[in-house]
Design an enzyme around this catalytic site. Structure first.
Site, PDB file in Angstrom:
ATOM      1  N   CYS A  27      -1.269   9.804  -1.429  1.00 25.41           N
ATOM      2  CA  CYS A  27       0.104   9.395  -1.734  1.00 25.41           C
ATOM      3  C   CYS A  27       0.101   8.596  -3.051  1.00 25.41           C
ATOM      4  CB  CYS A  27       0.653   8.538  -0.586  1.00 25.41           C
ATOM      5  SG  CYS A  27      -0.061   6.880  -0.524  1.00 25.41           S
ATOM      6  N   CYS A  41      -2.017   5.272  -2.875  1.00 21.62           N
ATOM      7  CA  CYS A  41      -3.459   5.512  -2.896  1.00 21.62           C
ATOM      8  C   CYS A  41      -3.910   6.037  -4.254  1.00 21.62           C
ATOM      9  CB  CYS A  41      -3.845   6.471  -1.780  1.00 21.62           C
ATOM     10  SG  CYS A  41      -3.595   5.757  -0.138  1.00 21.62           S
ATOM     11  N   HIS A  85      -4.117   2.899   4.688  1.00 20.12           N
ATOM     12  CA  HIS A  85      -4.423   4.326   4.593  1.00 20.12           C
ATOM     13  C   HIS A  85      -5.938   4.490   4.491  1.00 20.12           C
ATOM     14  CE1 HIS A  85      -0.244   5.692   2.915  1.00 20.12           C
ATOM     15  NE2 HIS A  85      -0.137   4.894   3.968  1.00 20.12           N
ATOM     16  N   GLU A 112      -7.736   6.150   2.459  1.00 15.00           N
ATOM     17  CA  GLU A 112      -8.246   6.007   1.091  1.00 15.00           C
ATOM     18  C   GLU A 112      -8.375   4.544   0.691  1.00 15.00           C
ATOM     19  OE1 GLU A 112      -5.166   9.464   0.734  1.00 15.00           O
ATOM     20  OE2 GLU A 112      -5.533   7.768   2.071  1.00 15.00           O
TER      21      GLU A 112
END
Length: 172
Positions: A94, A97, A64, A66
């Site tokens: 999410c 993260c 991801h 992040e």
């Protein structure tokens, strides 16, 4: 600008500028066929990390924006603690993260589009400010929300219209 003179009180105009940087990263993800999420990490007045979702490209569910930005920022700072940094991300983080954000001890998280189904910064849950964890990050939601949301909606609409794609979870 000397980082010691950088304002510690959040400035909406500065937030809009740095979210623009995150949006540029999200467009890279969009162009690569990835879910269009972009992230930048700022320390003082300087961007120290930039990343975009690369789950499909890297065949890695943890890639991801992040997570990739956190790794880059830690390398830049030379420490896993990012206590004086702010993350700007185009979609609410999410749970995965958010957990990493707490562990890195980021001071603040600024996001664009909320995620009522899976967001972990106040949407579906709030991992970033969970009372029993050892750190809590300040949260600023909704910065350039419409632009961030539009990019996500456009991407998923295009994906649904493609004939050669695997089914998306929302198709069921």
């Amino acid at each position: 600008m000397d980082p010691s003179t950088f304002p510690e009180i959040p400035d909406p105009e500065i937030d809009r500028v740095f979210m623009g940087e995150a949006l540029r990263q999200a467009v890279k993800a969009y162009d690569a066929g990835e879910v269009p999420v972009g992230a930048v990490i700022v320390r003082g007045p300087r961007v120290i990390a930039r990343a975009w979702n690369q789950v499909e490209l890297l065949k890695d569910a943890t890639a991801h924006a992040e997570m990739l930005a956190l790794t880059m920022a830690q390398e830049s700072v030379g420490d896993w603690r990012l206590t004086d940094c702010t993350l700007y991300v185009t979609k609410e983080p999410c749970p995965m993260c958010a957990g990493a954000i707490v562990h890195c001890r980021l001071a603040r998280v600024v996001f664009g589009a909320p995620d009522a189904k899976g967001g972990a910064a106040g949407g579906a849950m709030n991992v970033l400010q969970f009372p029993t964890l050892n750190h809590r990050s300040a949260i600023t939601p909704g910065v350039r929300e419409e632009e961030c949301r539009h990019l996500l909606k456009s991407f998923f609409l295009e994906q649904r219209q493609r004939k050669d794609r695997p089914p998306l979870p929302a198709d069921s």
